[in-house]
Design an enzyme around this catalytic site. Structure first.
Site, short mmCIF file in Angstrom:
data_model
loop_
_atom_site.label_atom_id
_atom_site.label_comp_id
_atom_site.label_asym_id
_atom_site.label_seq_id
_atom_site.Cartn_x
_atom_site.Cartn_y
_atom_site.Cartn_z
N ASP A 206 2.37 -6.48 -2.80
CA ASP A 206 1.26 -7.22 -3.22
C ASP A 206 1.47 -8.45 -2.27
O ASP A 206 2.70 -9.02 -2.36
CB ASP A 206 0.87 -7.48 -4.69
N HIS A 332 -8.99 -0.21 -0.30
CA HIS A 332 -8.94 -1.84 -0.93
C HIS A 332 -8.61 -2.87 0.04
O HIS A 332 -9.64 -3.85 0.17
CB HIS A 332 -7.97 -1.60 -2.10
#
Length: 490
Positions: A206, A332
């Protein structure tokens, strides 16, 4: 005859800042700016303290903020020096603190006239218009603490859980002595994979693709390449002139906070189901999740590879040569950063929506097993037996924090126009479905399509790969992180 008048130049907000070579004006900016805005604070543990001021005690509340600004809050320059020292010596930076006010917070301080005029900030995330625009859950479905009127967020971070607890306890004592009411303390805890990269609870790296607003960070990224995608962004991406002070060099930023709960068990199970639909076997099964997220768990972009590479996650890529054959249009990372491929506006327009993400995972309920320690499986039946029972269904997630200069054009735009929009990207014409991770709203069956075989259009697409609903927004608020100059002069 020489003049004794000092010429004050304007800060160039249209470029990144070289902080190690900062001139006097730039140094004044950094010392007035709170840390965490231009660069993440880097602490592994946080306590996010949400509180409200005591009604009718504006003077006492302002005195509290002056004390916090003078003795506890971390300015951007100090934070950067701490980072530099850690890299050179390994010595910890110690405690970190950051403060942000809601619109209601300014009102409670009797300072509504000095609050930023941003309309979304003024209304707040609890406003029905905001809930409707973002397709957020109805407020009665938020966690009870976030249904309350919140005046302030005080973010405290440290190197260990115990040190963070001690820091938070000391700050809470200060707040309560000043008559404040603590609404909620939300803990954060960083997760890392074996390579030392930060991950979230689904197991994916992330924060790899962030706007870099410091020249020194850009110089580090240039070692891995900038030819296909530039992470270089100007200061105006996040900085806003602080309306609470006339000081030329005092800036703040809008802070968006959202608590996002992750149903890890359902998410990973659906990955396995899609691997079956695509007839993926053995190690290739990881490709199913990679096409949904846009990266493999180790951060390898699926647009560049059909397998995880196990190296520093690349960021120098775009979608010029990938018309959905490798990274689907609804993946995403493609939804929230189309890298010039969205089709609705020029690349410069797309880049204007970028936000600086500073989130951290949370575990309200401790995980049984770290994502890296889960057993490898070769089929869904083995997954159901050996892995599924060890995965949390609730109680874990991400404390999403992002800084931006215009909420409507950045955070809100990304969520509403990109992530929630089944017709984005606009080329080729959709529908493409919502973002499978953070998208909210109706996800019509068969809209999300995955290639039956990576980079082989002759094999067609599978239309039965709907993927959504595994992240649930539990509450949040819009804040403004004012300058230390403003806070010290209350």
């Amino acid at each position: 005859m020489h003049s004794n008048v000092t010429v004050i130049s304007e800060i160039n907000l249209d470029a990144p800042l070289a902080w190690t070579r900062a001139n006097l004006e730039e140094l004044r900016l950094l010392q007035s700016l709170q840390g965490n805005i231009l660069k993440g604070h880097g602490r592994d543990f946080t306590a996010n303290i949400f509180f409200k001021f005591d009604a009718g005690k504006e003077i006492q509340s302002r005195r509290l903020l002056r004390e916090l600004a003078n003795f506890h809050l971390t300015d951007a320059h100090r934070q950067l020096l701490e980072v530099k020292k850690f890299k050179e010596t390994g010595e910890s930076g110690g405690p970190f603190c950051h403060l942000a006010l809601s619109s209601k917070g300014y009102e409670a301080l009797g300072l509504a006239a000095q609050a930023p005029p941003d309309e979304d900030f003024q209304r707040g995330m609890q406003d029905p218009s905001s809930i409707d625009a973002l397709k957020d859950p109805a407020i009665e479905n938020w966690e009870s603490a976030f249904q309350e009127e919140i005046h302030c967020l005080l973010l405290a971070g440290h190197e260990s859980e115990n040190e963070t607890t001690e820091l938070a306890d000391a700050l809470v004592s200060l707040l309560e002595e000043a008559g404040c009411t603590i609404i909620h303390i939300q803990r954060g805890k960083a997760l890392f994979n074996a390579a030392g990269n930060g991950i979230e609870h689904f197991g994916y790296v992330d924060g790899r693709s962030q706007p870099l607003m410091l020249v020194e960070d850009v110089e580090g990224e240039s070692l891995v390449g900038l030819s296909r995608w530039s992470p270089v962004f100007p200061l105006k991406t996040v900085l806003v002139k602080d309306p609470g002070t006339s000081d030329t060099f005092s800036f703040g930023s809008f802070l968006v906070f959202r608590k996002l709960e992750q149903n890890v068990r359902a998410f990973k199970t659906r990955e396995q189901e899609i691997a079956d639909l695509l007839q993926l076997t053995e190690d290739d099964r990881e490709l199913a999740g990679a096409m949904i997220v846009g990266r493999f768990e180790d951060g390898t972009p699926v647009s560049l590879s059909d397998e995880a590479r196990g190296r520093m996650p690349p960021n120098n890529f775009n979608y010029v040569d990938d018309p959905g054959r490798r990274c689907p249009f609804h993946a995403h990372i493609r939804k929230v950063n189309p890298r010039g491929s969205g089709g609705a506006e020029p690349e410069d327009g797309e880049r204007s929506h970028a936000i600086a993400r500073r989130g951290i995972p949370y575990e309200d309920v401790a995980r049984c097993v770290h994502p890296d320690d889960l057993p490898e499986v070769t089929d869904i039946n083995q997954f159901i037996r050996q892995v599924q029972p060890q995965l949390p269904e609730d109680g874990v997630g991400l404390l999403f924090i992002a800084y931006n200069s215009v909420i409507a054009n950045q955070f809100k735009f990304i969520q509403r126009i990109w992530a929630n929009n089944t017709s984005f990207p606009v080329q080729p014409p959709g529908p493409h479905g919502i973002d499978p991770v953070i998208g909210q709203g109706v996800n019509t069956p068969n809209d999300q399509k995955l290639p039956n075989e990576w980079d082989n259009p002759d094999k067609g697409t599978n239309d039965n790969c709907s993927f959504s609903g595994f992240v649930r927004m539990k509450g949040g608020q819009y804040f403004f992180s004012p300058s230390l100059t403003f806070l010290k002069n209350l």
